[in-house]
Design an enzyme around this catalytic site. Sequence first.
Site, mmCIF file in Angstrom:
data_model
loop_
_atom_site.group_PDB
_atom_site.id
_atom_site.type_symbol
_atom_site.label_atom_id
_atom_site.label_comp_id
_atom_site.label_asym_id
_atom_site.label_seq_id
_atom_site.Cartn_x
_atom_site.Cartn_y
_atom_site.Cartn_z
ATOM 1 N N ASP A 15 0.808 -1.224 0.000
ATOM 2 C CA ASP A 15 0.000 0.000 0.000
ATOM 3 C C ASP A 15 0.839 1.270 0.000
ATOM 4 O O ASP A 15 0.425 2.310 0.519
ATOM 5 C CB ASP A 15 -0.969 0.017 1.213
ATOM 6 C CG ASP A 15 -1.895 -1.175 1.208
ATOM 7 O OD1 ASP A 15 -2.237 -1.665 0.113
ATOM 8 O OD2 ASP A 15 -2.275 -1.629 2.311
ATOM 9 N N LYS A 18 1.891 1.985 -5.089
ATOM 10 C CA LYS A 18 2.483 1.412 -6.320
ATOM 11 C C LYS A 18 1.595 1.675 -7.533
ATOM 12 O O LYS A 18 2.086 1.999 -8.611
ATOM 13 C CB LYS A 18 2.688 -0.108 -6.157
ATOM 14 C CG LYS A 18 3.654 -0.474 -5.043
ATOM 15 C CD LYS A 18 3.707 -1.967 -4.821
ATOM 16 C CE LYS A 18 2.445 -2.550 -4.263
ATOM 17 N NZ LYS A 18 2.108 -2.129 -2.892
ATOM 18 N N GLY A 42 -4.481 -4.357 -3.806
ATOM 19 C CA GLY A 42 -5.459 -3.326 -4.142
ATOM 20 C C GLY A 42 -4.664 -2.099 -4.529
ATOM 21 O O GLY A 42 -4.057 -1.460 -3.668
ATOM 22 N N HIS A 43 -4.610 -1.800 -5.816
ATOM 23 C CA HIS A 43 -3.786 -0.695 -6.310
ATOM 24 C C HIS A 43 -4.702 0.424 -6.807
ATOM 25 O O HIS A 43 -5.463 0.236 -7.751
ATOM 26 C CB HIS A 43 -2.863 -1.177 -7.444
ATOM 27 C CG HIS A 43 -1.860 -2.191 -6.978
ATOM 28 N ND1 HIS A 43 -0.934 -2.767 -7.804
ATOM 29 C CD2 HIS A 43 -1.627 -2.719 -5.750
ATOM 30 C CE1 HIS A 43 -0.186 -3.615 -7.112
ATOM 31 N NE2 HIS A 43 -0.595 -3.604 -5.864
ATOM 32 N N THR A 131 -5.774 -11.540 3.846
ATOM 33 C CA THR A 131 -6.902 -10.872 3.176
ATOM 34 C C THR A 131 -8.029 -11.869 2.902
ATOM 35 O O THR A 131 -9.073 -11.478 2.381
ATOM 36 C CB THR A 131 -6.444 -10.286 1.832
ATOM 37 O OG1 THR A 131 -5.914 -11.352 1.034
ATOM 38 C CG2 THR A 131 -5.379 -9.221 2.026
ATOM 39 N N GLN A 226 2.028 -6.107 -3.118
ATOM 40 C CA GLN A 226 2.495 -6.196 -1.725
ATOM 41 C C GLN A 226 3.791 -5.392 -1.561
ATOM 42 O O GLN A 226 3.953 -4.387 -2.227
ATOM 43 C CB GLN A 226 2.684 -7.663 -1.277
ATOM 44 C CG GLN A 226 1.377 -8.426 -1.103
ATOM 45 C CD GLN A 226 0.757 -8.905 -2.413
ATOM 46 O OE1 GLN A 226 1.402 -9.558 -3.207
ATOM 47 N NE2 GLN A 226 -0.493 -8.588 -2.647
ATOM 48 N N ARG A 305 -9.919 -2.734 5.907
ATOM 49 C CA ARG A 305 -9.459 -2.726 7.303
ATOM 50 C C ARG A 305 -8.656 -1.455 7.584
ATOM 51 O O ARG A 305 -7.904 -1.005 6.717
ATOM 52 C CB ARG A 305 -8.551 -3.934 7.570
ATOM 53 C CG ARG A 305 -9.278 -5.256 7.618
ATOM 54 C CD ARG A 305 -8.320 -6.414 7.839
ATOM 55 N NE ARG A 305 -7.472 -6.661 6.692
ATOM 56 C CZ ARG A 305 -6.503 -7.564 6.661
ATOM 57 N NH1 ARG A 305 -6.228 -8.272 7.727
ATOM 58 N NH2 ARG A 305 -5.792 -7.756 5.570
ATOM 59 N N ASP A 335 2.371 14.795 1.233
ATOM 60 C CA ASP A 335 1.354 15.782 1.622
ATOM 61 C C ASP A 335 0.677 15.438 2.948
ATOM 62 O O ASP A 335 0.244 16.329 3.676
ATOM 63 C CB ASP A 335 0.283 15.904 0.519
ATOM 64 C CG ASP A 335 -0.336 14.551 0.175
ATOM 65 O OD1 ASP A 335 0.418 13.664 -0.249
ATOM 66 O OD2 ASP A 335 -1.559 14.380 0.360
HETATM 67 P P1 GDP Z 1 -0.720 0.252 -3.558
HETATM 68 O O1 GDP Z 1 -1.340 -1.016 -3.095
HETATM 69 O O2 GDP Z 1 0.749 0.310 -3.278
HETATM 70 O O3 GDP Z 1 -1.007 0.560 -5.002
HETATM 71 O O4 GDP Z 1 -1.379 1.408 -2.703
HETATM 72 P P2 GDP Z 1 -2.952 1.550 -2.305
HETATM 73 O O5 GDP Z 1 -3.692 1.994 -3.508
HETATM 74 O O6 GDP Z 1 -3.419 0.352 -1.597
HETATM 75 O O7 GDP Z 1 -2.862 2.666 -1.205
HETATM 76 C C1 GDP Z 1 -2.332 3.915 -1.471
HETATM 77 C C2 GDP Z 1 -3.407 4.971 -1.126
HETATM 78 O O8 GDP Z 1 -2.800 6.230 -1.062
HETATM 79 C C3 GDP Z 1 -4.471 5.085 -2.213
HETATM 80 O O9 GDP Z 1 -5.676 5.458 -1.596
HETATM 81 C C4 GDP Z 1 -3.960 6.211 -3.097
HETATM 82 O O10 GDP Z 1 -4.996 6.906 -3.793
HETATM 83 C C5 GDP Z 1 -3.308 7.107 -2.068
HETATM 84 N N1 GDP Z 1 -2.127 7.852 -2.548
HETATM 85 C C6 GDP Z 1 -1.128 7.436 -3.359
HETATM 86 N N2 GDP Z 1 -0.190 8.391 -3.484
HETATM 87 C C7 GDP Z 1 -0.615 9.434 -2.728
HETATM 88 C C8 GDP Z 1 -0.048 10.713 -2.413
HETATM 89 O O11 GDP Z 1 1.029 11.091 -2.861
HETATM 90 N N3 GDP Z 1 -0.776 11.504 -1.553
HETATM 91 C C9 GDP Z 1 -1.978 11.112 -1.034
HETATM 92 N N4 GDP Z 1 -2.603 11.936 -0.197
HETATM 93 N N5 GDP Z 1 -2.528 9.918 -1.308
HETATM 94 C C10 GDP Z 1 -1.837 9.097 -2.134
HETATM 95 P P1 IMO Z 2 -0.885 -4.241 -2.170
HETATM 96 O O1 IMO Z 2 -0.432 -4.832 -3.474
HETATM 97 C C1 IMO Z 2 -0.974 -4.529 2.181
HETATM 98 C C2 IMO Z 2 -0.989 -8.575 3.883
HETATM 99 C C3 IMO Z 2 -2.225 -9.024 4.623
HETATM 100 C C4 IMO Z 2 -1.601 -9.974 5.625
HETATM 101 C C5 IMO Z 2 -0.475 -10.626 4.842
HETATM 102 C C6 IMO Z 2 -0.832 -11.977 4.262
HETATM 103 O O2 IMO Z 2 -2.185 -3.516 -2.274
HETATM 104 O O3 IMO Z 2 0.204 -3.450 -1.546
HETATM 105 P P2 IMO Z 2 -2.376 -12.745 2.243
HETATM 106 O O4 IMO Z 2 -3.833 -12.491 1.967
HETATM 107 O O5 IMO Z 2 -1.472 -12.199 1.189
HETATM 108 O O6 IMO Z 2 -2.074 -14.172 2.569
HETATM 109 O O7 IMO Z 2 -2.087 -11.926 3.592
HETATM 110 O O8 IMO Z 2 -0.165 -9.727 3.784
HETATM 111 N N1 IMO Z 2 -1.217 -8.090 2.501
HETATM 112 C C7 IMO Z 2 -1.169 -6.800 2.137
HETATM 113 N N2 IMO Z 2 -0.995 -5.691 2.873
HETATM 114 N N3 IMO Z 2 -1.082 -4.436 0.843
HETATM 115 C C8 IMO Z 2 -1.232 -5.548 0.094
HETATM 116 O O9 IMO Z 2 -1.216 -5.515 -1.249
HETATM 117 C C9 IMO Z 2 -1.321 -6.797 0.741
HETATM 118 N N4 IMO Z 2 -1.491 -8.074 0.307
HETATM 119 C C10 IMO Z 2 -1.412 -8.847 1.401
HETATM 120 O O10 IMO Z 2 -2.893 -7.960 5.232
HETATM 121 O O11 IMO Z 2 -1.021 -9.227 6.677
HETATM 122 MG MG MG Z 3 -2.873 -1.656 -1.843
#
Ligand code: GDP
Ligand code: IMO
Ligand code: MG
Length: 428
Positions: A15, A18, A42-43, A131, A226, A305, A335
């Site tokens: 998270d 990416k 979840g990207h 998850t 991840q 969560r 930010d």
């Molecule tokens: P990923 O799994 O690595 O792709 O990241 P996620 O999408 O799960 O979580 C990143 C969260 O931060 C998302 O809600 C994005 O919209 C948000 N986000 C990403 N870059 C920025 C940033 O530079 N500033 C802010 N405020 N939010 C961001």
């Molecule tokens: P992205 O790509 C954050 C965490 C779960 C748990 C552990 C194992 O959006 O960054 P799993 O379901 O993979 O067997 O769970 O890994 N986890 C993540 N945490 N971002 C993710 O993906 C994750 N994918 C799995 O919360 O702790």
């Molecule tokens: Mg994510």
Amino acid sequence: MKGRVEVIVGAQWGDEGKGRVVDAMANTMDVVVRFQGGANAGHTVIVEGEKYIFHLLPSGMLYSGKTCVIGNGVVIDPQQLLEELGDLQERGKDRARLVISGAAHVVMPYHKVLDGMEERLRGFGKKIGTTRRGIGPCYMDKVNRCGIRVEDLLCEDALREKLSFNLEVKNMYLTRIYGEAPMAFGEIFDQARTWGEKLGPYVGDASLTVFEALVKGSNVLFEGAQGTLLDLDHGTYPFVTSSSPVAGGACVGAGLGPSLVGRVTGVVKAYCTRVGEGPFPTEHKGDLGDALRERGCEFGATTGRPRRCGWLDLVALKYAVRVNGIHALALTKLDVLSGFESIPVCVSYRSDEGEDLPFRGNSPFLDSVEPVFRNMDGWKRDLGEYRSFDDLPLAAREYIRFIEEWTGVPVVLVGVGPGRDQTIVRGL
Ligand code: GDP
Ligand code: IMO
Ligand code: MG
């Protein structure tokens, strides 16, 4: 090779942002490849106020003229994939060509059930906090050489044989160990055949697709899911996922030789978060952690969560730089730190004897270390409208420089908001 390969990996616990970094870089690339993980990812990408969350599809799907590839290293929940595709089609945004590796494994309904059962069995204090997307049980079958691959969905005989065997074993687990009802063959078989019919047109040779693209001069971007600290080998075992999110995973998970990899970019949040259980040395369980969660909207993109929040951990980041061979960093969510009087950054782990210790992917070790913080000056201004590094408040620039000095890696992109345009590019 005429084309170039870039790999994007998460440098923390997932998270990191990416999806948005892939989206920012994809406009200069031709092919975007997912190489591990599954619908546990979840990207998030936000374009012109519209939000897209990619679980299995590569985050390059929004660009026309590109090819998106799901490699052999991914575990695919066909239901989820078809829903994602359907959603994009409805929104008129399924713009890229999609190629799915026939060798990718399929997350079957029993994998998801077993994921939940295993968590229940682990019990208090030992739960991973998965998850529940069936990731671990699906990779278990892959390693055990009994898994069902996407190509099996296209072949009735192979599917019948493999599903019969798997279901017999899984039903023993369900009934004899977990005391649950067995699952019926017919329903799963019919569902799997339907998946095969629907996914069939996309199935191809992912490795060859990538190779041929490179030969003809196309650029290929690998999208990690991840993060490094969730890596099965190098993360905070056993609180990890079941795949290899590190850069090396890109080669295995897509069928690409390591000599072809060019630049590796690590995505790092300006602070740290973690979903699920496991060690987190810089976690702030009080009001400051709550403030980070609220300001950063830190709730899981897959499970909803609340994410655990804490300060940037440079010891862990240096480790991520090492195990991935990171050349460049993309720093997101700077930010979110606006308005903090001062910002603690962890610069070392101290042992009971007062020794400085390097990061180790060992859970009891990480629970025992004492993080040592350096307090950086905060800044007040909202950064959402900034587009140039030189215009940023001095304290924000110093924060970035501190990360660069400490890790020895340049920060080439800075996120100042979730929108596609809210990026400061410094030499991508
Ligand atoms: P990923 O799994 O690595 O792709 O990241 P996620 O999408 O799960 O979580 C990143 C969260 O931060 C998302 O809600 C994005 O919209 C948000 N986000 C990403 N870059 C920025 C940033 O530079 N500033 C802010 N405020 N939010 C961001
Ligand atoms: P992205 O790509 C954050 C965490 C779960 C748990 C552990 C194992 O959006 O960054 P799993 O379901 O993979 O067997 O769970 O890994 N986890 C993540 N945490 N971002 C993710 O993906 C994750 N994918 C799995 O919360 O702790
Ligand atoms: Mg994510």
